[in-house]
Design an enzyme around this catalytic site. Sequence first.
Site, PDB file in Angstrom:
ATOM      1  N   HIS A  40      62.928 -28.417   7.225  1.00 20.81           N
ATOM      2  CA  HIS A  40      63.726 -28.643   6.009  1.00 20.81           C
ATOM      3  C   HIS A  40      65.135 -29.136   6.345  1.00 20.81           C
ATOM      4  O   HIS A  40      66.119 -28.679   5.751  1.00 20.81           O
ATOM      5  CB  HIS A  40      63.792 -27.342   5.200  1.00 20.81           C
ATOM      6  CG  HIS A  40      63.975 -27.556   3.722  1.00 20.81           C
ATOM      7  ND1 HIS A  40      65.100 -28.161   3.189  1.00 20.81           N
ATOM      8  CD2 HIS A  40      63.175 -27.245   2.675  1.00 20.81           C
ATOM      9  CE1 HIS A  40      64.994 -28.192   1.881  1.00 20.81           C
ATOM     10  NE2 HIS A  40      63.820 -27.645   1.531  1.00 20.81           N
ATOM     11  N   GLU A  51      60.820 -33.917   3.553  1.00 16.91           N
ATOM     12  CA  GLU A  51      59.968 -32.840   4.047  1.00 16.91           C
ATOM     13  C   GLU A  51      58.510 -33.316   4.126  1.00 16.91           C
ATOM     14  O   GLU A  51      57.834 -33.438   3.115  1.00 16.91           O
ATOM     15  CB  GLU A  51      60.071 -31.628   3.127  1.00 16.91           C
ATOM     16  CG  GLU A  51      61.488 -31.134   2.895  1.00 16.91           C
ATOM     17  CD  GLU A  51      61.587 -30.320   1.627  1.00 16.91           C
ATOM     18  OE1 GLU A  51      60.797 -29.356   1.476  1.00 16.91           O
ATOM     19  OE2 GLU A  51      62.436 -30.640   0.770  1.00 16.91           O
ATOM     20  N   HIS A  70      58.362 -21.848  -0.528  1.00 12.87           N
ATOM     21  CA  HIS A  70      58.647 -21.869   0.914  1.00 12.87           C
ATOM     22  C   HIS A  70      58.295 -20.563   1.636  1.00 12.87           C
ATOM     23  O   HIS A  70      59.024 -20.104   2.509  1.00 12.87           O
ATOM     24  CB  HIS A  70      60.110 -22.213   1.159  1.00 12.87           C
ATOM     25  CG  HIS A  70      60.475 -23.625   0.806  1.00 12.87           C
ATOM     26  ND1 HIS A  70      59.580 -24.657   0.854  1.00 12.87           N
ATOM     27  CD2 HIS A  70      61.666 -24.167   0.408  1.00 12.87           C
ATOM     28  CE1 HIS A  70      60.188 -25.796   0.493  1.00 12.87           C
ATOM     29  NE2 HIS A  70      61.441 -25.517   0.218  1.00 12.87           N
TER      30      HIS A  70
END
Length: 327
Positions: free
Chosen positions: A173, A292, A103
């Site tokens: 997210h 996601e 991420h």
Amino acid sequence: MTELFGTLPDGTEVHRCTLERAGVRVRVLSYGGIVQSVEVPDREGRTANVVLGFDSLRGYLDCPSPYFGALVGRYANRIAGARFTLDGRTYELAANNAPNSLHGGEQGFDKRVWAVEEIEHGVRLSRVSPDGEEGFPGRLEVSTAYTLDADGTLRITYDASTDAPTVVNLTNHSYWNLAGATAGTSSAAGHELSVAAGRYLPVDGTLIPTGEEAAVDGTRFDFRSARKVGTGYDHNLVLDKGVTGTAEPVAELYDPASGRLLTVDTTEPGIQLYTGDHLPAPYAPGDAVALETQHYPDSPNRPEFPSVRLDAGQPYHSETAYGFDAR
């Protein structure tokens, strides 16, 4: 409406923007582009927040790793070995999910304060990610618009440009619990999920794709017909539609108890299904489902996957829409 939400330890102010239309209320933070809350009615007209989050900035600072509601980048999901090669040069990234990068690294987009601009029916957040930030090449100008359509659909639109070759993969997210996202009150494991995906990406022990796109037939990854989502998922489902220029319907999440229905449209080729099996207190494993929308994990190291490369003069554009209903 924009208001002061809190102050970071270095004195930087964080603001909260409230969007409201067609009975839907959404709150977005300038810190991390976080969707703090999404309030929608159930079949009886009772309104509740359906995404996990915190009432204060301190909650997000004390509990960063689940990425509650955050805008994730430069690269959503994992990059194997925390490195990739582009045009013959290898770029080293933070191994913040050892041995992989996750991420965007230690200080990804989810931990940055974004500039805020109010726009019609929404807000636009923007920032410049300098060349070399978290190891990624190129100066990246990024903007993300959160808007509410006339029917209350939450539309998130991502745009970016670079001055040098780089890789980009952005997502939101949010963790969804359509029964109401109050800690300790209900699990999302009984939600019913359908996804237009006939294939999924098998992974190794560190959740990196093996490179195979496997058929979902006869597996627990087959959500082509709605069924209870359960737990034990942190996998990318390969959407049948592939990459598209406009957002197309790909998934539905339904809570039989409240009657709330979430629909997902996207331009992206994949959905990372994560059932929150490692959510920390005050939440518990299985309290919510993350859907996601994104390109695939480890794409910079997988030329067979849809490309995440962005070159100078080439626009990056991605769009995902979350619709709400009750039945």
